[in-house]
Enzyme design. Structure first.
Site: not given
Ligand code: PNS
Length: 161
Positions: A17, A41, A90, A128
């Protein structure tokens, strides 16, 4: 003023990150690292802990700030007055998920853009979830996370190898 948002769970923040953050910070006037409140989560660290660790790691990056958000990312973008999201890639597996997420977000907020940064080749294996699992099993994650995160993991799990 060009502001971009780098959203994620950051549970916890890793060197992967931090590499994306420093490279994105060089590309935009301002970078907001946005930690998601993810009720679905089971996070190891609380929202506050995840943001605090990020803040500790970001010392020295003058144009980067942290924020937290709940609900849809596109709503956070609207509130922040920006339409640019940064995400790291990645692997092919990341690519498939990220393409879907970018398309969903762009449907919900036409005109927004997702900028993908290819993970540095020496960081493609860091995640993570691996950090959490190795730490829980008593392994050494000092190659994956900075010292401030290592300390927090040690508090969670007791002394590490
Ligand atoms: O670090 P991560 O868990 O890969 O991040 C994922 C994240 C937070 C970017 C994604 O889950 C997100 O944008 N969540 C907010 C909910 C949302 O907007 N969902 C619609 C998009 S699929």
């Amino acid at each position: 003023m060009r502001t971009a948002v780098y959203p994620g769970s950051f549970d916890p923040v890793t060197y992967g990150h931090l590499d994306i953050i420093s490279r994105a910070a060089a590309m935009f006037d301002e970078l907001v690292v946005a930690v998601v409140r993810n009720p679905g989560k089971n996070s190891l660290f609380s929202l506050e802990e995840r943001e605090e660790m990020l803040r500790e790691c970001l010392n020295g990056l003058h144009n980067v700030r942290t924020a937290v958000f709940s609900g849809l990312l596109v709503n956070f973008l609207r509130e922040s007055g920006t339409g640019i999201v940064v995400r790291g890639l990645r692997s092919v597996a990341d690519f498939e998920n990220e393409m879907q997420m970018a398309a969903v977000n762009r449907t919900l907020l036409p005109g927004m853009e997702t900028v993908f940064l290819a993970a540095d080749s020496c960081r493609t294996f860091i995640s993570s979830s691996a950090v959490r699992e190795i730490s829980a099993l008593g392994g050494d994650v000092s190659a994956f996370v900075p010292v401030c995160v290592l300390k927090k993991l040690q508090v969670k799990y007791g002394s590490l190898v």
